[in-house]
Motif scaffolding. Structure first.
Motif, PDB file in Angstrom:
ATOM      1  N   PHE A   1      43.741  30.273  44.871  1.00  0.00           N
ATOM      2  CA  PHE A   1      43.731  31.490  44.078  1.00  0.00           C
ATOM      3  C   PHE A   1      44.538  32.548  44.821  1.00  0.00           C
ATOM      4  O   PHE A   1      44.900  32.383  45.979  1.00  0.00           O
ATOM      5  CB  PHE A   1      42.306  31.994  43.826  1.00  0.00           C
ATOM      6  CG  PHE A   1      41.575  32.401  45.081  1.00  0.00           C
ATOM      7  CD1 PHE A   1      41.706  33.685  45.593  1.00  0.00           C
ATOM      8  CD2 PHE A   1      40.759  31.508  45.744  1.00  0.00           C
ATOM      9  CE1 PHE A   1      41.043  34.068  46.749  1.00  0.00           C
ATOM     10  CE2 PHE A   1      40.085  31.879  46.900  1.00  0.00           C
ATOM     11  CZ  PHE A   1      40.228  33.160  47.401  1.00  0.00           C
ATOM     12  N   VAL A   2      44.830  33.638  44.129  1.00  0.00           N
ATOM     13  CA  VAL A   2      45.433  34.805  44.756  1.00  0.00           C
ATOM     14  C   VAL A   2      44.546  36.004  44.458  1.00  0.00           C
ATOM     15  O   VAL A   2      43.773  35.992  43.503  1.00  0.00           O
ATOM     16  CB  VAL A   2      46.866  35.069  44.259  1.00  0.00           C
ATOM     17  CG1 VAL A   2      47.795  33.977  44.702  1.00  0.00           C
ATOM     18  CG2 VAL A   2      46.892  35.222  42.742  1.00  0.00           C
ATOM     19  N   GLN A   3      44.670  37.029  45.282  1.00  0.00           N
ATOM     20  CA  GLN A   3      43.792  38.169  45.123  1.00  0.00           C
ATOM     21  C   GLN A   3      44.561  39.479  45.287  1.00  0.00           C
ATOM     22  O   GLN A   3      45.616  39.532  45.907  1.00  0.00           O
ATOM     23  CB  GLN A   3      42.660  38.128  46.138  1.00  0.00           C
ATOM     24  CG  GLN A   3      43.095  38.413  47.566  1.00  0.00           C
ATOM     25  CD  GLN A   3      41.925  38.555  48.524  1.00  0.00           C
ATOM     26  OE1 GLN A   3      40.788  38.253  48.193  1.00  0.00           O
ATOM     27  NE2 GLN A   3      42.202  39.007  49.724  1.00  0.00           N
ATOM     28  N   SER A   4      43.993  40.527  44.715  1.00  0.00           N
ATOM     29  CA  SER A   4      44.443  41.891  44.947  1.00  0.00           C
ATOM     30  C   SER A   4      43.219  42.707  45.330  1.00  0.00           C
ATOM     31  O   SER A   4      42.133  42.519  44.763  1.00  0.00           O
ATOM     32  CB  SER A   4      45.092  42.482  43.686  1.00  0.00           C
ATOM     33  OG  SER A   4      46.284  41.802  43.373  1.00  0.00           O
TER      34      SER A   4
ATOM     35  N   ILE B   1      40.143  41.531  42.943  1.00  0.00           N
ATOM     36  CA  ILE B   1      40.504  40.811  41.734  1.00  0.00           C
ATOM     37  C   ILE B   1      41.113  39.486  42.146  1.00  0.00           C
ATOM     38  O   ILE B   1      42.047  39.448  42.956  1.00  0.00           O
ATOM     39  CB  ILE B   1      41.517  41.597  40.890  1.00  0.00           C
ATOM     40  CG1 ILE B   1      41.006  43.007  40.614  1.00  0.00           C
ATOM     41  CG2 ILE B   1      41.814  40.886  39.579  1.00  0.00           C
ATOM     42  CD1 ILE B   1      42.030  43.908  39.983  1.00  0.00           C
ATOM     43  N   THR B   2      40.615  38.384  41.620  1.00  0.00           N
ATOM     44  CA  THR B   2      41.116  37.055  41.990  1.00  0.00           C
ATOM     45  C   THR B   2      41.553  36.298  40.743  1.00  0.00           C
ATOM     46  O   THR B   2      40.872  36.305  39.714  1.00  0.00           O
ATOM     47  CB  THR B   2      40.053  36.243  42.742  1.00  0.00           C
ATOM     48  OG1 THR B   2      38.810  36.285  42.016  1.00  0.00           O
ATOM     49  CG2 THR B   2      39.823  36.801  44.129  1.00  0.00           C
TER      50      THR B   2
ATOM     51  N   PRO C   1      40.761  37.396  35.130  1.00  0.00           N
ATOM     52  CA  PRO C   1      40.419  37.124  36.523  1.00  0.00           C
ATOM     53  C   PRO C   1      38.941  37.385  36.804  1.00  0.00           C
ATOM     54  O   PRO C   1      38.215  37.932  35.964  1.00  0.00           O
ATOM     55  CB  PRO C   1      41.282  38.141  37.286  1.00  0.00           C
ATOM     56  CG  PRO C   1      41.350  39.302  36.349  1.00  0.00           C
ATOM     57  CD  PRO C   1      41.406  38.713  34.962  1.00  0.00           C
ATOM     58  N   GLN C   2      38.520  36.998  37.997  1.00  0.00           N
ATOM     59  CA  GLN C   2      37.197  37.375  38.453  1.00  0.00           C
ATOM     60  C   GLN C   2      37.311  38.721  39.159  1.00  0.00           C
ATOM     61  O   GLN C   2      38.183  38.941  39.999  1.00  0.00           O
ATOM     62  CB  GLN C   2      36.607  36.344  39.423  1.00  0.00           C
ATOM     63  CG  GLN C   2      35.231  36.760  39.952  1.00  0.00           C
ATOM     64  CD  GLN C   2      34.454  35.589  40.542  1.00  0.00           C
ATOM     65  OE1 GLN C   2      34.694  34.437  40.176  1.00  0.00           O
ATOM     66  NE2 GLN C   2      33.533  35.887  41.426  1.00  0.00           N
ATOM     67  N   VAL C   3      36.427  39.618  38.795  1.00  0.00           N
ATOM     68  CA  VAL C   3      36.443  40.979  39.317  1.00  0.00           C
ATOM     69  C   VAL C   3      35.149  41.224  40.087  1.00  0.00           C
ATOM     70  O   VAL C   3      34.061  40.966  39.574  1.00  0.00           O
ATOM     71  CB  VAL C   3      36.586  42.009  38.178  1.00  0.00           C
ATOM     72  CG1 VAL C   3      36.602  43.426  38.741  1.00  0.00           C
ATOM     73  CG2 VAL C   3      37.836  41.738  37.362  1.00  0.00           C
ATOM     74  N   GLU C   4      35.288  41.700  41.331  1.00  0.00           N
ATOM     75  CA  GLU C   4      34.123  41.962  42.168  1.00  0.00           C
ATOM     76  C   GLU C   4      34.238  43.339  42.805  1.00  0.00           C
ATOM     77  O   GLU C   4      35.334  43.799  43.123  1.00  0.00           O
ATOM     78  CB  GLU C   4      33.999  40.906  43.267  1.00  0.00           C
ATOM     79  CG  GLU C   4      33.828  39.485  42.758  1.00  0.00           C
ATOM     80  CD  GLU C   4      33.868  38.462  43.886  1.00  0.00           C
ATOM     81  OE1 GLU C   4      32.824  38.220  44.508  1.00  0.00           O
ATOM     82  OE2 GLU C   4      34.962  37.946  44.146  1.00  0.00           O
TER      83      GLU C   4
ATOM     84  N   LEU D   1      34.503  42.945  32.536  1.00  0.00           N
ATOM     85  CA  LEU D   1      35.450  43.986  32.164  1.00  0.00           C
ATOM     86  C   LEU D   1      36.716  43.421  31.528  1.00  0.00           C
ATOM     87  O   LEU D   1      37.460  44.141  30.871  1.00  0.00           O
ATOM     88  CB  LEU D   1      35.818  44.833  33.391  1.00  0.00           C
ATOM     89  CG  LEU D   1      34.672  45.619  34.024  1.00  0.00           C
ATOM     90  CD1 LEU D   1      35.165  46.384  35.247  1.00  0.00           C
ATOM     91  CD2 LEU D   1      34.053  46.588  33.020  1.00  0.00           C
ATOM     92  N   ALA D   2      36.972  42.130  31.757  1.00  0.00           N
ATOM     93  CA  ALA D   2      38.067  41.414  31.083  1.00  0.00           C
ATOM     94  C   ALA D   2      39.404  42.133  31.223  1.00  0.00           C
ATOM     95  O   ALA D   2      39.984  42.630  30.254  1.00  0.00           O
ATOM     96  CB  ALA D   2      37.735  41.187  29.607  1.00  0.00           C
ATOM     97  N   LEU D   3      39.912  42.189  32.443  1.00  0.00           N
ATOM     98  CA  LEU D   3      41.215  42.793  32.700  1.00  0.00           C
ATOM     99  C   LEU D   3      42.310  41.985  32.013  1.00  0.00           C
ATOM    100  O   LEU D   3      42.443  40.791  32.236  1.00  0.00           O
ATOM    101  CB  LEU D   3      41.473  42.860  34.210  1.00  0.00           C
ATOM    102  CG  LEU D   3      42.818  43.411  34.655  1.00  0.00           C
ATOM    103  CD1 LEU D   3      42.937  44.875  34.267  1.00  0.00           C
ATOM    104  CD2 LEU D   3      42.984  43.242  36.155  1.00  0.00           C
ATOM    105  N   ASP D   4      43.109  42.644  31.178  1.00  0.00           N
ATOM    106  CA  ASP D   4      44.152  41.957  30.415  1.00  0.00           C
ATOM    107  C   ASP D   4      45.522  42.013  31.083  1.00  0.00           C
ATOM    108  O   ASP D   4      46.504  41.573  30.506  1.00  0.00           O
ATOM    109  CB  ASP D   4      44.263  42.570  29.008  1.00  0.00           C
ATOM    110  CG  ASP D   4      43.032  42.282  28.166  1.00  0.00           C
ATOM    111  OD1 ASP D   4      42.458  41.196  28.330  1.00  0.00           O
ATOM    112  OD2 ASP D   4      42.653  43.149  27.367  1.00  0.00           O
ATOM    113  N   TYR D   5      45.586  42.570  32.273  1.00  0.00           N
ATOM    114  CA  TYR D   5      46.849  42.695  32.980  1.00  0.00           C
ATOM    115  C   TYR D   5      46.798  41.911  34.276  1.00  0.00           C
ATOM    116  O   TYR D   5      45.727  41.623  34.805  1.00  0.00           O
ATOM    117  CB  TYR D   5      47.158  44.165  33.275  1.00  0.00           C
ATOM    118  CG  TYR D   5      47.035  45.064  32.069  1.00  0.00           C
ATOM    119  CD1 TYR D   5      47.985  45.023  31.060  1.00  0.00           C
ATOM    120  CD2 TYR D   5      45.968  45.945  31.944  1.00  0.00           C
ATOM    121  CE1 TYR D   5      47.882  45.837  29.947  1.00  0.00           C
ATOM    122  CE2 TYR D   5      45.857  46.768  30.836  1.00  0.00           C
ATOM    123  CZ  TYR D   5      46.804  46.716  29.840  1.00  0.00           C
ATOM    124  OH  TYR D   5      46.703  47.514  28.739  1.00  0.00           O
TER     125      TYR D   5
END
Length: 409
Positions: free
Chosen positions: A147-150, A167-168, A177-180, A195-199
């Motif tokens: 995976f990659v993360q920000s 964000i992963t 992505p998975q948001v923590e 939250l379902a980030l669409d970007y």
């Protein structure tokens, strides 16, 4: 004598003292220790320092690597760019250096994820020599694969809480992505994937923390760039458009978000096109996209082919960049005056990429309840990595930026 003074007067005196003096005052008596190490006084001292910022010098932290050692120095953000002090850095990284996620109120957020990812995220206050190693997040490499993360880091002034945002994206897939979210007050990771980030936030995208929100450069499904922000108080995503001058730019342009004069700003540069240029865009009224304006620009030819990447934009409009020969230089907002800052690093690419400049201030955050350096990651047994140097593979398993770029073609 303090026993005869009203507490309000004592507070008024103590909040004006330097951090070094305050640390000495904690040894005066138990009541002063409890007062100075309390969250209320920490916040009071931060506010007083912020209110007096026009009369006190601003400082920058500069991180670089020399002979496999990470060095952190504090410089004055002035014309002299004088080195004020060297910070004691005792952490060990399994990579060549830590990623500096962000700096806020004297805290630095570090992540050991540059190449090999070992789930080590640290909140560090070098002034009081205290640090906290965050618990492992919910999504880790051993259980989920590649995976990659920000990451993002900032302060919620309403709840007075420090938060780390993660964000992963699993397997480079274009999916939600998975948001923590980690809160210093609770000490645990909270799952916000609903939250379902669409970007898609670009891998290693530099954050800008302003107006109690973390901002990143991201890409939408239609393959155009925009700004995604996470509100630290309401804990929701929002988006902003880039300046109009960058929306229809056919030439590939590098972009980084920065904070300039306490406002959201964007650096765009292109040194390889037919018309190389360097621009600083500033959002004069936060959240109002129509107030983006080009604050200054100049022809990137002044870099004479030695430019690598911008590091910082100072209050007077000077641009600090690292050159390919490892030197740090600053250009004025016209790109005319060039000043060697006296920091000459190695020309080795890994060393150049290790240079990071960020704002810095002294604070009492983490003075009470955190660990000394010796209790943190310095005593960790770092994992053994079984890799073949002749066939190096990134632990992420792929270059997410490349994957996404290919999807957009």
């Amino acid at each position: 004598m303090a026993n005869y003074l009203p507490e309000a007067i004592v507070l008024n005196i103590l909040q004006r003292l330097s951090l070094k003096t305050l640390l000495r005052c904690t040894s005066v008596c138990k009541s002063w220790y409890s007062l100075i190490t309390s969250p209320e006084f920490t916040y009071l001292h931060l506010n007083f320092t912020a209110d007096s910022r026009n009369t006190t010098p601003n400082f920058l932290s500069l991180r670089r690597c020399i002979r496999n050692s990470q060095l952190y120095d504090v410089y004055s953000e002035s014309e002299s760019f004088a080195r004020e002090t060297t910070l004691e850095f005792s952490f060990r990284s399994i990579n060549s250096f830590f990623t500096v996620v962000g700096s806020c109120n004297g805290l630095l957020c570090l992540s050991d994820d540059r190449v090999y990812y070992v789930h080590t995220i640290i909140l560090w206050n070098p002034c009081v020599k205290r640090s906290i190693v965050l618990p492992k997040p919910n999504l880790i490499y051993n259980s989920y694969g590649t995976f990659v993360q920000s990451l993002g880091f900032g302060f919620d002034p309403v709840s007075r809480d420090y938060k780390v945002f993660r964000i992963t994206y699993v397997d480079c897939a274009r999916q939600h992505p998975q948001v923590e979210l980690y809160k210093l007050s609770t000490g645990v990771w909270q799952d916000l994937s609903h939250l379902a980030l669409d970007y898609v936030i670009y891998n290693k995208s530099r954050q800008a923390y302003v107006n109690r929100a973390i901002h990143w450069i991201a890409c939408c499904k239609n393959c155009y760039d925009l700004i995604v922000l996470f509100d630290m108080y309401y804990e929701v995503f929002r988006s902003m458009k880039l300046p109009v001058g960058l929306l229809n730019n056919d030439n590939p342009t590098n972009k980084d978000l920065v904070v300039y004069k306490e406002s959201l700003a964007l650096i765009s540069w292109n040194v390889s096109g037919a018309e190389p240029s360097f621009c600083l865009w500033m959002m004069k009224e936060y959240g109002v996209e129509e107030t983006w304006s080009k604050h200054f620009s100049f022809d990137s030819h002044v870099f004479c082919g030695g430019f690598m990447s911008p590091l910082w934009v100072g209050r007077r409009g000077e641009v600090i960049v690292v050159r390919q020969d490892g030197r740090l230089v600053s250009y004025d907002h016209d790109g005319v005056v060039v000043k060697d800052l006296g920091v000459h690093d190695s020309s080795y690419e890994d060393c150049r990429r290790s240079i990071h400049v960020d704002s810095y201030k002294e604070s009492l955050v983490l003075l009470e309840g955190a660990h000394c350096f010796s209790d943190a990651v310095t005593c960790y047994d770092l994992p053994n990595l079984h890799t073949n140097n002749s066939d190096f593979v990134d632990i992420y398993g792929c270059d997410y930026e490349l994957c996404f770029e290919n999807d957009c073609k």
